[in-house]
Design a protein around this motif. Structure first.
Motif, PDB file in Angstrom:
ATOM      1  N   ILE A 109       0.853  -1.180   0.000  1.00 15.48           N
ATOM      2  CA  ILE A 109       0.000   0.000   0.000  1.00 15.48           C
ATOM      3  C   ILE A 109       0.887   1.228   0.000  1.00 15.48           C
ATOM      4  O   ILE A 109       1.976   1.213   0.572  1.00 15.48           O
TER       5      ILE A 109
ATOM      6  N   ASP B 255       1.077   5.775   0.282  1.00 13.14           N
ATOM      7  CA  ASP B 255       0.539   6.839   1.128  1.00 13.14           C
ATOM      8  C   ASP B 255      -0.837   7.316   0.678  1.00 13.14           C
ATOM      9  O   ASP B 255      -1.565   7.925   1.450  1.00 13.14           O
ATOM     10  N   GLU B 256      -1.192   7.072  -0.559  1.00 11.97           N
ATOM     11  CA  GLU B 256      -2.513   7.432  -1.076  1.00 11.97           C
ATOM     12  C   GLU B 256      -3.530   6.313  -0.832  1.00 11.97           C
ATOM     13  O   GLU B 256      -4.647   6.369  -1.326  1.00 11.97           O
ATOM     14  N   GLU B 257      -3.125   5.286  -0.088  1.00 11.58           N
ATOM     15  CA  GLU B 257      -3.951   4.128   0.248  1.00 11.58           C
ATOM     16  C   GLU B 257      -4.407   3.371  -1.001  1.00 11.58           C
ATOM     17  O   GLU B 257      -5.520   2.865  -1.081  1.00 11.58           O
ATOM     18  N   GLN B 258      -3.500   3.287  -1.972  1.00  8.62           N
ATOM     19  CA  GLN B 258      -3.710   2.483  -3.164  1.00  8.62           C
ATOM     20  C   GLN B 258      -2.974   1.166  -2.958  1.00  8.62           C
ATOM     21  O   GLN B 258      -1.858   1.150  -2.449  1.00  8.62           O
ATOM     22  N   TYR B 259      -3.602   0.080  -3.339  1.00  9.72           N
ATOM     23  CA  TYR B 259      -3.055  -1.252  -3.100  1.00  9.72           C
ATOM     24  C   TYR B 259      -2.467  -1.839  -4.371  1.00  9.72           C
ATOM     25  O   TYR B 259      -2.880  -1.520  -5.482  1.00  9.72           O
TER      26      TYR B 259
ATOM     27  N   TRP C 140       6.102   2.752  -1.118  1.00  8.73           N
ATOM     28  CA  TRP C 140       5.235   1.607  -0.839  1.00  8.73           C
ATOM     29  C   TRP C 140       5.686   0.910   0.435  1.00  8.73           C
ATOM     30  O   TRP C 140       6.862   0.884   0.751  1.00  8.73           O
TER      31      TRP C 140
ATOM     32  N   GLU D  87       1.498  -4.338   3.505  1.00 11.47           N
ATOM     33  CA  GLU D  87       0.205  -4.279   4.174  1.00 11.47           C
ATOM     34  C   GLU D  87       0.087  -5.382   5.214  1.00 11.47           C
ATOM     35  O   GLU D  87      -0.627  -5.245   6.189  1.00 11.47           O
TER      36      GLU D  87
ATOM     37  N   TRP E 236      -9.759  -2.908  -0.722  1.00 11.36           N
ATOM     38  CA  TRP E 236      -9.669  -1.678  -1.521  1.00 11.36           C
ATOM     39  C   TRP E 236     -11.021  -1.412  -2.163  1.00 11.36           C
ATOM     40  O   TRP E 236     -11.224  -1.627  -3.338  1.00 11.36           O
TER      41      TRP E 236
ATOM     42  N   ARG F 209      -6.387   8.686  -1.549  1.00 12.93           N
ATOM     43  CA  ARG F 209      -6.708   9.239  -0.229  1.00 12.93           C
ATOM     44  C   ARG F 209      -6.829  10.762  -0.269  1.00 12.93           C
ATOM     45  O   ARG F 209      -7.748  11.340   0.313  1.00 12.93           O
TER      46      ARG F 209
END
Length: 70
Positions: free
Chosen positions: A13, A15-19, A32, A35, A52, A58
């Motif tokens: 993951i 900082d933009e909470e993208q996986y 990155w 998680e 997700w 985010r």
């Protein structure tokens, strides 16, 4: 690289909470972090599908929340 069902991957993951998923034995790209889930390609993709649920970055979600009352 990501099509190998026998390889071990880690769910990552940013900082933009993208996986995403990344080969478990490779150093992560900048920005990155792990998680916590490690497994097969299928297991990692299943985990990503479960957690997700909002694909907006985010920063966009926060901006929209701040400006929702405006």
């Amino acid at each position: 690289m990501f099509d190998d069902e026998s390889a071990v991957y880690a769910v990552v993951i940013n900082d933009e909470e993208q996986y995403s998923m990344w080969p478990d034995d490779r150093e992560l790209p900048a920005g990155w972090r792990r998680e916590g889930t490690v497994g097969t390609r299928s297991e990692c993709l299943e985990r990503i599908d479960r957690v997700w649920v909002d694909m907006r970055p985010r920063s966009l979600r926060m901006w929209l929340a701040e400006h929702a009352s405006a």
